[in-house]
Design a protein around this motif. Sequence first.
Motif, PDB file in Angstrom:
ATOM      1  N   GLU A 188       3.466  -3.276 -10.673  1.00 50.47           N
ATOM      2  CA  GLU A 188       4.048  -2.253  -9.800  1.00 50.47           C
ATOM      3  C   GLU A 188       3.024  -1.832  -8.758  1.00 50.47           C
ATOM      4  O   GLU A 188       1.838  -1.748  -9.054  1.00 50.47           O
ATOM      5  CB  GLU A 188       4.415  -0.996 -10.608  1.00 50.47           C
ATOM      6  CG  GLU A 188       5.452  -1.190 -11.655  1.00 50.47           C
ATOM      7  CD  GLU A 188       5.722   0.089 -12.439  1.00 50.47           C
ATOM      8  OE1 GLU A 188       5.048   1.122 -12.197  1.00 50.47           O
ATOM      9  OE2 GLU A 188       6.606   0.053 -13.298  1.00 50.47           O
ATOM     10  N   PRO A 189       3.496  -1.514  -7.554  1.00 53.30           N
ATOM     11  CA  PRO A 189       2.573  -0.915  -6.579  1.00 53.30           C
ATOM     12  C   PRO A 189       2.066   0.423  -7.119  1.00 53.30           C
ATOM     13  O   PRO A 189       2.760   1.085  -7.903  1.00 53.30           O
ATOM     14  CB  PRO A 189       3.448  -0.696  -5.344  1.00 53.30           C
ATOM     15  CG  PRO A 189       4.643  -1.564  -5.534  1.00 53.30           C
ATOM     16  CD  PRO A 189       4.829  -1.716  -7.014  1.00 53.30           C
ATOM     17  N   GLU A 190       0.904   0.841  -6.694  1.00 53.10           N
ATOM     18  CA  GLU A 190       0.315   2.091  -7.190  1.00 53.10           C
ATOM     19  C   GLU A 190       1.209   3.295  -6.922  1.00 53.10           C
ATOM     20  O   GLU A 190       1.248   4.233  -7.705  1.00 53.10           O
ATOM     21  CB  GLU A 190      -1.059   2.312  -6.548  1.00 53.10           C
ATOM     22  CG  GLU A 190      -2.103   1.339  -7.029  1.00 53.10           C
ATOM     23  CD  GLU A 190      -3.454   1.570  -6.377  1.00 53.10           C
ATOM     24  OE1 GLU A 190      -3.672   2.651  -5.775  1.00 53.10           O
ATOM     25  OE2 GLU A 190      -4.302   0.668  -6.466  1.00 53.10           O
ATOM     26  N   TRP A 191       1.935   3.286  -5.847  1.00 51.88           N
ATOM     27  CA  TRP A 191       2.763   4.414  -5.433  1.00 51.88           C
ATOM     28  C   TRP A 191       4.129   4.435  -6.115  1.00 51.88           C
ATOM     29  O   TRP A 191       4.855   5.412  -6.015  1.00 51.88           O
ATOM     30  CB  TRP A 191       2.975   4.390  -3.908  1.00 51.88           C
ATOM     31  CG  TRP A 191       3.487   3.065  -3.415  1.00 51.88           C
ATOM     32  CD1 TRP A 191       2.743   2.047  -2.911  1.00 51.88           C
ATOM     33  CD2 TRP A 191       4.849   2.607  -3.405  1.00 51.88           C
ATOM     34  NE1 TRP A 191       3.545   0.980  -2.586  1.00 51.88           N
ATOM     35  CE2 TRP A 191       4.847   1.303  -2.882  1.00 51.88           C
ATOM     36  CE3 TRP A 191       6.060   3.165  -3.791  1.00 51.88           C
ATOM     37  CZ2 TRP A 191       6.004   0.547  -2.728  1.00 51.88           C
ATOM     38  CZ3 TRP A 191       7.220   2.417  -3.643  1.00 51.88           C
ATOM     39  CH2 TRP A 191       7.190   1.128  -3.118  1.00 51.88           C
ATOM     40  N   PHE A 192       4.483   3.382  -6.832  1.00 45.91           N
ATOM     41  CA  PHE A 192       5.842   3.226  -7.329  1.00 45.91           C
ATOM     42  C   PHE A 192       6.284   4.318  -8.301  1.00 45.91           C
ATOM     43  O   PHE A 192       7.383   4.863  -8.186  1.00 45.91           O
ATOM     44  CB  PHE A 192       6.024   1.842  -7.964  1.00 45.91           C
ATOM     45  CG  PHE A 192       7.405   1.627  -8.510  1.00 45.91           C
ATOM     46  CD1 PHE A 192       8.485   1.495  -7.663  1.00 45.91           C
ATOM     47  CD2 PHE A 192       7.632   1.573  -9.881  1.00 45.91           C
ATOM     48  CE1 PHE A 192       9.766   1.305  -8.155  1.00 45.91           C
ATOM     49  CE2 PHE A 192       8.906   1.387 -10.380  1.00 45.91           C
ATOM     50  CZ  PHE A 192       9.978   1.255  -9.516  1.00 45.91           C
ATOM     51  N   GLU A 226      10.158  10.933  -7.690  1.00 46.74           N
ATOM     52  CA  GLU A 226      10.630  11.783  -6.588  1.00 46.74           C
ATOM     53  C   GLU A 226      12.047  11.438  -6.150  1.00 46.74           C
ATOM     54  O   GLU A 226      12.882  12.313  -5.969  1.00 46.74           O
ATOM     55  CB  GLU A 226       9.690  11.622  -5.391  1.00 46.74           C
ATOM     56  CG  GLU A 226      10.129  12.384  -4.164  1.00 46.74           C
ATOM     57  CD  GLU A 226       9.260  12.069  -2.957  1.00 46.74           C
ATOM     58  OE1 GLU A 226       9.738  12.306  -1.843  1.00 46.74           O
ATOM     59  OE2 GLU A 226       8.128  11.579  -3.130  1.00 46.74           O
ATOM     60  N   SER A 262       0.798  -1.221   0.000  1.00 48.65           N
ATOM     61  CA  SER A 262       0.000   0.000   0.000  1.00 48.65           C
ATOM     62  C   SER A 262       0.833   1.274   0.000  1.00 48.65           C
ATOM     63  O   SER A 262       0.356   2.320  -0.401  1.00 48.65           O
ATOM     64  CB  SER A 262      -0.955   0.007   1.194  1.00 48.65           C
ATOM     65  OG  SER A 262      -0.217  -0.055   2.402  1.00 48.65           O
ATOM     66  N   SER A 263       2.086   1.190   0.479  1.00 55.91           N
ATOM     67  CA  SER A 263       2.951   2.365   0.449  1.00 55.91           C
ATOM     68  C   SER A 263       4.403   1.952   0.612  1.00 55.91           C
ATOM     69  O   SER A 263       4.705   0.818   1.006  1.00 55.91           O
ATOM     70  CB  SER A 263       2.572   3.365   1.548  1.00 55.91           C
ATOM     71  OG  SER A 263       3.130   2.987   2.785  1.00 55.91           O
ATOM     72  N   HIS A 264       5.281   2.884   0.339  1.00 60.31           N
ATOM     73  CA  HIS A 264       6.714   2.652   0.485  1.00 60.31           C
ATOM     74  C   HIS A 264       7.084   2.404   1.945  1.00 60.31           C
ATOM     75  O   HIS A 264       8.097   1.784   2.239  1.00 60.31           O
ATOM     76  CB  HIS A 264       7.477   3.857  -0.081  1.00 60.31           C
ATOM     77  CG  HIS A 264       8.950   3.671  -0.087  1.00 60.31           C
ATOM     78  ND1 HIS A 264       9.760   4.166   0.903  1.00 60.31           N
ATOM     79  CD2 HIS A 264       9.764   3.034  -0.958  1.00 60.31           C
ATOM     80  CE1 HIS A 264      11.018   3.843   0.648  1.00 60.31           C
ATOM     81  NE2 HIS A 264      11.043   3.157  -0.483  1.00 60.31           N
ATOM     82  N   ASP A 265       6.259   2.849   2.852  1.00 65.28           N
ATOM     83  CA  ASP A 265       6.537   2.728   4.286  1.00 65.28           C
ATOM     84  C   ASP A 265       6.196   1.361   4.870  1.00 65.28           C
ATOM     85  O   ASP A 265       6.610   1.061   5.982  1.00 65.28           O
ATOM     86  CB  ASP A 265       5.786   3.815   5.057  1.00 65.28           C
ATOM     87  CG  ASP A 265       6.244   5.213   4.654  1.00 65.28           C
ATOM     88  OD1 ASP A 265       7.450   5.383   4.372  1.00 65.28           O
ATOM     89  OD2 ASP A 265       5.394   6.120   4.613  1.00 65.28           O
ATOM     90  N   ALA A 294       5.322   7.425  -8.672  1.00 61.59           N
ATOM     91  CA  ALA A 294       5.564   8.698  -7.986  1.00 61.59           C
ATOM     92  C   ALA A 294       6.832   8.630  -7.147  1.00 61.59           C
ATOM     93  O   ALA A 294       7.624   9.578  -7.123  1.00 61.59           O
ATOM     94  CB  ALA A 294       4.366   9.059  -7.111  1.00 61.59           C
ATOM     95  N   HIS A 295       7.050   7.512  -6.488  1.00 60.04           N
ATOM     96  CA  HIS A 295       8.261   7.346  -5.677  1.00 60.04           C
ATOM     97  C   HIS A 295       9.505   7.376  -6.563  1.00 60.04           C
ATOM     98  O   HIS A 295      10.489   8.034  -6.240  1.00 60.04           O
ATOM     99  CB  HIS A 295       8.206   6.027  -4.902  1.00 60.04           C
ATOM    100  CG  HIS A 295       9.489   5.685  -4.227  1.00 60.04           C
ATOM    101  ND1 HIS A 295       9.906   6.306  -3.077  1.00 60.04           N
ATOM    102  CD2 HIS A 295      10.460   4.802  -4.554  1.00 60.04           C
ATOM    103  CE1 HIS A 295      11.086   5.816  -2.718  1.00 60.04           C
ATOM    104  NE2 HIS A 295      11.435   4.897  -3.595  1.00 60.04           N
TER     105      HIS A 295
END
Length: 161
Positions: free
Chosen positions: A138-142, A148, A59-62, A144-145
């Motif tokens: 890919e994860p949805e956040w990938f 960045e 769900s997130s990079h964290d 953008a990460h």
Amino acid sequence: MKYSIYLILMALLFLSCADKKDTPQEGAEAQSKNMSPEYSEAYQLLKNQCYACHSPISSSHDVIIAPPMAAVKLRYSRSYTTKEEFVEAMVSWAMNPNKEKALMRGAVDRFQQMPKQAFVEEDLRKIAAYVYENELEEPEWFAAHEKEMHAKGGGMGQGMP
């Protein structure tokens, strides 16, 4: 009367089967179903041996415990342009991960060194070839990460201290 109902039912069944079309599938799983059995096996190996840690659905990079395989592919693709080099490098790392030869130093710093696993080398070769030749989930956040953290050029993720 029974005979005509039977014929109508048979005709409907035949027509409903004839009109069915394959539903398009998405992602690497669909790719693996349309490829040779070797790649279908490779995709299953990837899912079973890699995605537990290198998940494409985090769900997130964290909340991840290792970089997603899409990030691994991206990083290795930057350093190894031929399939043979790419496969050799991935297999070498997975067979004997150590901090000194880490290509993804930022990932090692964040997640620690990948623990040594009891992989079968031939399985790793199949996985690495599949990764090289196919687009990975890919994860949805990938995206953008990646933009960045890594698009700055030569920064984190480029194997630099």
